[in-house]
Structure formats: C-alpha cells, structure tokens
Design an enzyme around this catalytic site. Structure first.
Site, PDB file in Angstrom:
ATOM      1  N   HIS A 127       1.184  -0.966  -0.069  1.00 16.64           N
ATOM      2  CA  HIS A 127       0.145   0.188  -0.071  1.00 16.64           C
ATOM      3  C   HIS A 127       0.718   1.321   0.230  1.00 16.64           C
ATOM      4  CE1 HIS A 127      -3.627  -2.602   1.989  1.00 16.64           C
ATOM      5  NE2 HIS A 127      -3.464  -2.523   0.289  1.00 16.64           N
ATOM      6  N   ALA A 128       1.228   2.146  -1.445  1.00 17.88           N
ATOM      7  CA  ALA A 128       1.604   3.154  -1.467  1.00 17.88           C
ATOM      8  C   ALA A 128       2.108   4.368  -0.756  1.00 17.88           C
ATOM      9  CB  ALA A 128       1.066   3.773  -2.301  1.00 17.88           C
ATOM     10  N   ARG A 129       1.127   4.433   0.525  1.00 11.01           N
ATOM     11  CA  ARG A 129       0.829   5.864   1.149  1.00 11.01           C
ATOM     12  C   ARG A 129       1.078   5.269   2.431  1.00 11.01           C
ATOM     13  NH1 ARG A 129      -5.542   5.792   1.171  1.00 11.01           N
ATOM     14  NH2 ARG A 129      -6.351   3.868   2.680  1.00 11.01           N
TER      15      ARG A 129
ATOM     16  N   ASN B 206      -3.181  -6.224  -2.399  1.00 10.97           N
ATOM     17  CA  ASN B 206      -3.333  -6.674  -1.212  1.00 10.97           C
ATOM     18  C   ASN B 206      -4.245  -7.257  -1.144  1.00 10.97           C
ATOM     19  OD1 ASN B 206      -1.604  -8.709   1.273  1.00 10.97           O
ATOM     20  ND2 ASN B 206      -3.509  -6.454   3.105  1.00 10.97           N
ATOM     21  N   ARG B 207      -5.176  -6.954  -2.260  1.00 15.02           N
ATOM     22  CA  ARG B 207      -6.502  -7.813  -2.798  1.00 15.02           C
ATOM     23  C   ARG B 207      -6.498  -8.979  -4.052  1.00 15.02           C
ATOM     24  NH1 ARG B 207      -6.537  -6.353   1.697  1.00 15.02           N
ATOM     25  NH2 ARG B 207      -8.589  -4.818   2.444  1.00 15.02           N
TER      26      ARG B 207
ATOM     27  N   HIS C 148       2.469  -2.916   7.167  1.00 16.74           N
ATOM     28  CA  HIS C 148       1.138  -1.836   6.903  1.00 16.74           C
ATOM     29  C   HIS C 148       1.493  -0.829   7.665  1.00 16.74           C
ATOM     30  CE1 HIS C 148      -0.949  -4.187   3.327  1.00 16.74           C
ATOM     31  NE2 HIS C 148       0.053  -5.504   4.019  1.00 16.74           N
ATOM     32  N   SER C 149       0.224  -0.466   7.328  1.00 17.90           N
ATOM     33  CA  SER C 149      -0.053   0.961   8.933  1.00 17.90           C
ATOM     34  C   SER C 149      -0.886   1.757   8.491  1.00 17.90           C
ATOM     35  CB  SER C 149       1.009   2.115   8.850  1.00 17.90           C
ATOM     36  OG  SER C 149       1.266   3.529   7.641  1.00 17.90           O
TER      37      SER C 149
ATOM     38  N   TYR D 203     -12.405  -6.115  10.115  1.00 19.11           N
ATOM     39  CA  TYR D 203     -12.841  -7.579   9.449  1.00 19.11           C
ATOM     40  C   TYR D 203     -12.244  -8.287   8.008  1.00 19.11           C
ATOM     41  CZ  TYR D 203     -16.348  -4.227   9.413  1.00 19.11           C
ATOM     42  OH  TYR D 203     -17.055  -2.899  10.261  1.00 19.11           O
TER      43      TYR D 203
ATOM     44  N   GLU E 193       0.245  -4.186  10.922  1.00 19.07           N
ATOM     45  CA  GLU E 193       0.235  -2.686  10.988  1.00 19.07           C
ATOM     46  C   GLU E 193       0.899  -2.400  12.318  1.00 19.07           C
ATOM     47  OE1 GLU E 193      -2.087  -1.529   8.981  1.00 19.07           O
ATOM     48  OE2 GLU E 193      -3.373  -3.440   8.079  1.00 19.07           O
TER      49      GLU E 193
HETATM   50 ZN   LIG Z   1      -1.755  -1.113   3.980  1.00 13.32          ZN
END
Ligand SMILES: [Zn+2]
Length: 737
Positions: free
Chosen positions: A172-174, A248-249, A301-302, A353, A374
């Site tokens: 995830h880029a951000r 990530n999906r 991730h974060s 979830y 995370e």
């Molecule tokens: Zn992420």
C-alpha cells in the site's frame, strides 16, 4: 552478486522532501468518523468518501470527504467530526515537519521518510559494505517499468538447506513507515552479524529476504508533484477514470471473495481484472516459489498496531492456529519490550473485518506462517506518522522480528499467554498458563514438560511435571514460601525426537517475589484524597455515555468508587483535573507496583486525555500511563503498573489520576476507580528456616520430622517445594545450619 541500481546524481534531486500537488483535495476535509457497523462503511464509500485506514474497522476511523458528504453522514446518524478543513495546508504542515526532521538529522538515515530512489541507494550501499553476507537482487518490474528491488542476507557458505524468512513493505503506497521498517531490519541484521552472536547464529541457518517496496509506482506517486499523498493502490491503467489495483486483494486465496473487496476500478480495494493480474504480485509470487524452506513472512502495513495471523478470509481456524498464535504472542512480547507499545494479536476477523485475497493468507497457504503487521500509530494521525516516531517504530519492530527468528530457530517455543508472575503471596499457589509449541512440524513430548522451583537464591531445586491440558497448553502451579522468600523457577521440555528446550535459555531463572501489601483502598469508605473539578467518592449512577459507554452503577467490589463525575460525562474544554492519593511512606520497598480496578471511557488522545502519574522524593510528577487510543470499558478490569523507578524506597510518594484536557466536542463518561493497592517485594526469609523464626537450627529438623510424608498444597516444612516433606528438606536445613 552486486547490481548497480543508481548513481549518486539521481539522488541529488531528492534531498529535500517533495510533496504531491496540494490542490487535488480542494473542497475536501479530513474527518474522524464513528463507525458502528460494516453498513456505515459501505454508506460512506457509496457517498464517495475515502477511508484512510489500511483495514476498515468499527470505532473511530479517519476519512477524507467533502463538507457535503460529512453533512449526509451526520443525517445518516454517523457521528462525524471534521479535524482538518484544508487538506492543502494539512499537507504543507506535514511537509514542514518532515523538512525540519530531515534537516535536524536526528536518527541518521531514519530522520525522515525516504523516496524510492533513496531507499534503493541505501540498500545498495548496505550490500556493498558487506558483500559476504548481503546482496541486492531484482524481484521484478512494475506496471510503469520501475524495478522492484530486494536484499538477501545470510552467513557465507552454502545456503541451499537454510530456512527462508521474508519481510516486505509497501503493498500500500501511502503507508510510508512500512518501507522504513524493512530497511532498518536489513541494516541491523547486517550490523548484528558482525557483533551479535545470536544474530550470527540465526544467519548461519537462515536466509532473510527483504523487499521494502513491493509497489514502487504507487509509492513514488505519493511523493511526486501532481501525485496523491493518500494513494493506496498500484498504478495500473484501468482504461477508465480510475487507476490502480489493491495489491493486497490480488493474491490467489479466496480472490474476489466479497470480504473487503470490490470489482469497481475506482474502489481502494479493487481486486484487479483477474487473480495475480498485477506484475508486482506476480514478481513476489515468482520470488517465493524460488525459495526452498520458506518458513515465515511478515507483510508490513500501517496503521493500527496489530499483528494479524491467518486466516484473514474465513472464520475457520487454521489447522496450526496454536502455533500461529504462539508466534504472534512472541512477536507481541518483542514489540512491547522496547517502548511498551501494545500490538494486538489476532486474525483480521477477530480484530477488524475479514479480507480476501491477501498476501499473508497466500504465503500461509503455501506452507509458511504468514502475518500482516500494522505498525504505529493506533489511530490518529494515521499513516502520517511523525518522523520522530520512525526510529522507535523500527526499534520495536526489530525486536519483534528477533522474537520471530528465535521462535523458528528453537525446537520448542515456550510462552505465557497471561504473562509471567510478578509476585507470589506467601503460602498461596499461583497458576501460570504455559504454552509450548514446536513451530516447524515437530511435536513436543508432554511427559517431559517440567517446572523447576526453589525458594530463595540458594534453595535446592525441585522438579515438578507441568499439568497437561491438551495440545501445547499446560498449567504450572507455583507456590510462595511461607517464610517470605522469593520463588525462583524455570521450565524445560523435549520434542518427541529428543531435542531439548529450556526457558529462559542459558542458566538464568525467573523470579516471583514474595509480595507485601503496603496500602489498600477498597473504597468502601471515603479515602478523602484531594480532588479538583468533578472528582468525587460515592456510588456511580450509570450516567453519561454520549460517546463510548456510560458509567457503571457500582464498584468492582462494593458500591462505591472514586470517579470523575459519578453522574455522567466529563465536560468539553476541560483543563487537567487531578485526584491525588498520598503521600505514602514507602521507605525500604523494592519492586513497587500500583494495582487498581478501572472502568474508563475517553476519546482518543488527539482530543481527550486520561492519565496516571506518580511523584517520589524528587518531587516531580512522572506520567506512568496515558491513553494511547480511544478507551471504551464496558466492564471493570484490573490493571497494574510498575512504579518502582519513582516509588522504590521513597519516603513520600503520591499518586494521581488525571481527567483532561478535553476538546470542544464528544463527551465520554471518564474515570471510575476502585480497589486501589500498592504492593512491593519482600525477601523476608532465610533458606532452611522451616518455622520462620529467622534461625536455622534443631527446631527446624524436629518440625520436618514431625510432619514427614506427602504435602498437599503449600507446607511450611516443604522447603524444597516438591510436595513431599522428606530427606531433601532435611538436607537443606543442614546445609544452611
Ligand atoms: Zn496497508
């Protein structure tokens, strides 16, 4: 293998942080939204709001939306509080903080977040400095033609049969911190190989593969002029108005299964046109298929401070769930050991979830133990972590990773699901839950699981089998000496193939001190502590709860408590309001602990605050706890704090609980406190002193002989704690005559 990936000239352009154009979100605001159920998230998505969480979850979450969307959310009874009215100035503010951090140089290379070229150059420099153990390699190429780089680290020699561990960041880029952490791990493994025998021995048997930036196109887009700081996906051209696939999906594990997935190209959880449609996921798959003995994986991730284990796509437990849980807990302990931060362990379904098509589930499906971590923070300010938190986040992650490496290196992992014992009460037996797991396909022999116990430094050790509760779950019964000696203990076990494991390793032992209750306040009577604002003593009335839960209607024990506004919520715009207990004379104490029952509701610390502080002889209040997130207790719970640094052997100790400060909106029911106690360690006894008279003499011999035989529970005469009053007890008396 050395591959030159960049020249210094490329880097010169990126020495100061660049940022996306700031007019992309003109007319948008950032808001904190209270999500009660999945339908709320869907409603907001349908409006066009953009979630800033990595995984959407109930509770408070940050979103980008227009004022109009915020109004519609409120009309739909979704509490929505605008926190930033001007996204452009928000981004400028963050840039300013980053510039200052970078110019200060504090933290060295980790003073500020780094761009794709900067990360590549640093990886190359690391490999160049230690080519015997580190090499940079190409994982693959992104949609826009950027190379995805990795680094492999292992001791020199034939690596064919070594275990493989994979760490990656930035699907995830951000989520910028998720790039810094894998680079830090690479750097400190290389460093540790030179001066840390434990890391050397890990790398003798393990090859660590690290890919800090799986999604270079998206990552660059979050820094580029004209880009988007809030971009999450890769940069696939979907031939329409919206770009990108959520990497990530896109993995082949219940792909497009409907849990936190979408087939809309504009969605942040767009699954892609087909499973493994993306060059980035394909490249990582090819890499993993080339790794023999692939044992564990962390996908960083974060944010939210979570350690997520498989499965993420279903509520059916993984067949090796006990092992996944034990390794998760070992990592949790590693994370917590550095700065005290809590990273919650569970499956995505447990804590957030379900999510389909994720990397952690895919690596688990091909035989590894796969996790999503995370990183910081728990909530606000989301993935815009202040640069000052890069180094602490990296430091705690490195300990988490070392815990993982220990787990897969040891034949058996021994952990304590409810923590270890601080204290034993003299004459009582304390139950300790012990988990023993053989991580890599072996199995333990439960008949060899023992606890070794002695009283005091020089007592004689007894060996007692652990009570086996099935699987890898055991109970240890740990007695406290009647004469007030500390209890020393350790564990060991063997696998069915005869491999031995001790906990703790080496020849160290664990200590549970004999405890002494020094102060106790049951709150049945008013302790008459000094109060400010709405602090008072009495019975709470179940009031308040505009947000969070209302107050309780009685104490944890008895009716009365100390609370902030016993009849409802705390006020808005509150300054700090204290209740102060003490001063207490704690002269001569060691290992002083504060314990009380808590029932607390407070908004997250960007807005409202609750804290505890302690003052000792030095006379300065030291904060020992403050809320790190929103807290919504719905029942009483016991909490303990180590206050030894301030309170040990101090003649004047005060303790205070603080409500506030609070902001202009969202009221919660605040503090309720009951059953406050202060305990400390004592080492009152003498080894060999059976009758606790402080002397080791013939009276002790006679006491033993008069009680000869089996002992049920804790017996004064059983000074070698093996549940038998026998010759070993006699010998210990004679040895200490
Ligand atoms: Zn992420």
């Amino acid at each position: 293998m050395i591959t030159t990936i960049l020249t210094a000239a490329t880097i010169l352009c990126t020495l100061s942080p660049s940022s996306p154009t700031t007019d992309r979100y003109k007319g948008w605001v950032m808001a904190n939204v209270e999500i009660a159920c999945p339908e709320d998230i869907q409603f907001l998505r349908d409006l066009g709001a953009k979630s800033l969480a990595c995984y959407d979850h109930p509770g408070q979450t940050q979103m980008l939306m227009t004022e109009k969307m915020a109004e519609k959310a409120r009309l739909h009874h979704i509490a929505t509080k605008v926190t930033e009215r001007d996204i452009a100035s928000y981004i400028k503010k963050i840039d300013q903080v980053r510039s200052e951090a970078r110019n200060s140089g504090v933290g060295g290379w980790y003073s500020d977040f780094k761009t794709w070229p900067e990360v590549n150059l640093h990886l190359q420099q690391l490999a160049n400095s230690d080519p015997d153990i580190a090499s940079v390699f190409e994982v693959g190429t992104s949609h826009e033609g950027r190379t995805i780089w990795g680094i492999k680290i292992t001791s020199p020699g034939d690596a064919t049969d070594r275990k493989r561990i994979l760490f990656n960041g930035c699907q995830h880029a951000r989520e910028w911190i998720a790039v810094m952490v894998p680079v830090y791990i690479a750097e400190h493994l290389i460093e540790g190989w030179k001066n840390n025998p434990e890391i050397q021995s890990f790398l003798d048997t393990t090859e660590v593969v690290i890919v800090p930036i799986v999604n270079p196109d998206g990552y660059e887009f979050t820094y580029a002029a004209g880009g988007d700081r809030f971009w999450r996906k890769n940069r696939r051209n979907n031939s329409g108005s919206c770009e990108g696939v959520d990497l990530n999906r896109n993995w082949d594990i219940d792909w497009n299964g409907g849990d936190s997935t979408s087939t809309s190209t504009c969605s942040d959880v767009y699954v892609g046109p087909s499973v493994f449609s993306e060059p980035e996921t394909q490249a990582m798959r090819t890499l993993i298929e080339s790794l023999p003995n692939f044992v564990t994986h962390i996908d960083f991730h974060s944010y939210s401070q979570l350690i997520l284990k498989a499965w993420g796509y279903t509520s059916t437990p993984h067949p090796d769930d006990e092992i996944l849980q034990a390794l998760g807990e070992a990592m949790h302990d590693g994370y917590q050991s550095v700065h005290g931060e809590q990273y919650t362990v569970g499956t995505p379904g447990d804590v957030l979830y379900y999510a389909d098509g994720t990397f952690q589930d895919w690596t688990t499906s091909v035989g590894a133990l796969g996790y999503t971590v995370e990183l910081r923070p728990t909530g606000s300010p989301g993935f815009d972590l202040p640069p000052s938190e890069i180094v602490p986040t990296c430091e705690e992650s490195f300990e988490g990773v070392l815990a993982m490496m220990r787990f897969v290196s040891n034949p058996v992992s021994i952990s304590f699901p409810n923590g270890l014992l601080q204290f034993v009460n003299p004459g009582e037996i304390h139950e300790l839950s012990v988990s023993m797991q053989s991580p890599l396909g072996g199995s333990i022999d439960p008949t060899t699981a023992n606890i070794h116990i002695r009283y005091g430094e020089t007592g004689t050790e007894a060996t007692i089998p652990l009570q086996h509760n099935g699987g890898g779950v055991f109970t240890a019964n740990i007695p406290g000496s009647l004469c007030g000696l500390s209890t020393k203990y350790w564990f060991d076990v063997e696998t069915t193939s005869g491999q031995y494991q001790r906990y703790p390793t080496g020849d160290t032992v664990l200590t549970a001190s004999a405890s002494q209750l020094i102060e106790e306040f049951t709150m049945d009577q008013n302790p008459n502590w000094s109060t400010e604002g709405l602090w008072s003593w009495g019975q709470p009335t179940g009031g308040g709860g505009q947000y969070g839960n209302s107050d309780p209607t009685s104490g944890a024990s008895g009716n009365n408590v100390i609370g902030y506004n016993l009849n409802g919520d705390y006020e808005n715009n509150l300054s700090e309001k204290h209740i102060v207990a003490g001063p207490f004379d704690l002269s001569g104490t060691q290992n002083t602990q504060l314990q009380f029952s808590r029932y607390l509701n407070v908004e997250q610390p960007a807005y409202d605050h609750a804290s505890i502080s302690v003052k000792g002889d030095v006379g300065l209040w030291q904060t020992i706890w403050t809320n790190q997130s929103e807290i919504t207790d719905s029942q009483w719970q016991t909490v303990s704090y180590d206050i030894s640094a301030v309170a040990d052997n101090a003649s004047s100790v005060s303790i205070r609980w603080t409500m506030g400060s609070t902001d202009t909106a969202w009221q919660y029911s605040g503090w309720n406190i009951d059953d406050v106690s202060i305990s400390a360690s004592v080492e009152a006894g003498v080894v060999g002193d059976v009758n606790c008279d402080g002397l080791v003499n013939v009276k002790d011999i006679l006491t033993i002989i008069s009680s000869w035989g089996p002992c049920e529970g804790v017996c004064a005469e059983d000074i070698v704690p093996d549940e038998n009053i026998n010759v070993s007890d006699l010998l210990l008396v004679i040895a200490n005559w």
